[in-house]
Design an enzyme around this catalytic site. Sequence first.
Site, PDB file in Angstrom:
ATOM      1  N   ARG A   1       5.917  -4.214  -2.730  1.00  0.00           N
ATOM      2  CA  ARG A   1       6.036  -2.750  -2.804  1.00  0.00           C
ATOM      3  C   ARG A   1       4.692  -2.046  -2.649  1.00  0.00           C
ATOM      4  O   ARG A   1       4.551  -0.871  -3.015  1.00  0.00           O
ATOM      5  CB  ARG A   1       6.686  -2.298  -4.133  1.00  0.00           C
ATOM      6  CG  ARG A   1       7.973  -3.025  -4.481  1.00  0.00           C
ATOM      7  CD  ARG A   1       9.076  -2.743  -3.490  1.00  0.00           C
ATOM      8  NE  ARG A   1      10.353  -3.281  -3.941  1.00  0.00           N
ATOM      9  CZ  ARG A   1      11.286  -3.742  -3.141  1.00  0.00           C
ATOM     10  NH1 ARG A   1      11.091  -3.757  -1.826  1.00  0.00           N
ATOM     11  NH2 ARG A   1      12.416  -4.175  -3.612  1.00  0.00           N
ATOM     12  N   LEU A   2       3.701  -2.757  -2.141  1.00  0.00           N
ATOM     13  CA  LEU A   2       2.384  -2.140  -1.933  1.00  0.00           C
ATOM     14  C   LEU A   2       2.333  -1.620  -0.504  1.00  0.00           C
ATOM     15  O   LEU A   2       1.679  -2.197   0.375  1.00  0.00           O
ATOM     16  CB  LEU A   2       1.270  -3.154  -2.244  1.00  0.00           C
ATOM     17  CG  LEU A   2       1.285  -3.624  -3.702  1.00  0.00           C
ATOM     18  CD1 LEU A   2       0.233  -4.705  -3.945  1.00  0.00           C
ATOM     19  CD2 LEU A   2       1.052  -2.446  -4.648  1.00  0.00           C
TER      20      LEU A   2
END
Length: 200
Positions: free
Chosen positions: A179-180
């Site tokens: 999720r970066l």
Amino acid sequence: MADDRQGIFAAEDPFALLRNWLEEAGRSEPNDPVAMALATVDATGLPNVRTVLLKGIADGGLTFYTNYQSRKAGELDNSGKAAVLFHWKSLRRQVRARGTVSRQDPAASDAYFASRDLGSRLGAWASQQSRPLQDRATLEARVAEMAARFGENPPRPPHWGGYVLRPDCLEFWADGANRLHDRFEWVRDGDSWRVTRLNP
Ligand SMILES: Cc1cc2nc3c(=O)[nH]c(=O)nc-3n(C[C@H](O)[C@H](O)[C@H](O)COP(=O)(O)O)c2cc1C
Ligand code: PXP
């Protein structure tokens, strides 16, 4: 700040970047790579959203077409503002843009309308978009009525045409591990653009 905007995010201006991403989406999306969610607000400030098709990018504007008596048209004309969102699931990317909106120059709407197939041109005459419709048969009867009235060459209906959204802010987002994600926001700064990387 170090400029680490490279690869899929590299471009001179946000419209060139959007064109690049749309081209990629055109190769990978099963349907409608130009579909975008169009957000408006009503007179009370309550948001509304629906899908429209992007039909052009020119002179800093994004063009789409619709019925000028529809719900969205009332909200666009009233507020003069809108936002759009593309989400390409095949690419795991999204782009959003927000800014001011106005009706397209009528000659340009005439030209686009003339390029549509006959069925869609008659449909634009027949549909009172966003208003209640008694049943499907009523709509089909209206299409037949318009076909009898206009034959092969319907002109553009006065109630149908383009809008141009002129974004002063666009954000390009691409999926990242854990999720970066990568996000770059382009904000208009006079005649140029200021680009900022945002936290995911
Ligand atoms: C993929 C897709 C593309 C669409 N493209 C358009 C469009 O370009 N113009 C349009 O008026 N409606 C389009 N529609 C229908 C709108 O989403 C919406 O139902 C309609 O315009 C009425 O919206 P309104 O009542 O908010 O005015 C599209 C729907 C889908 C699912
Ligand atoms: C009601 C309506 N109007 C206009 C459009 C714009 O696309 P086109 O000009 O290709 O029909 C669409 C596309 O789905 C639509 O549904």
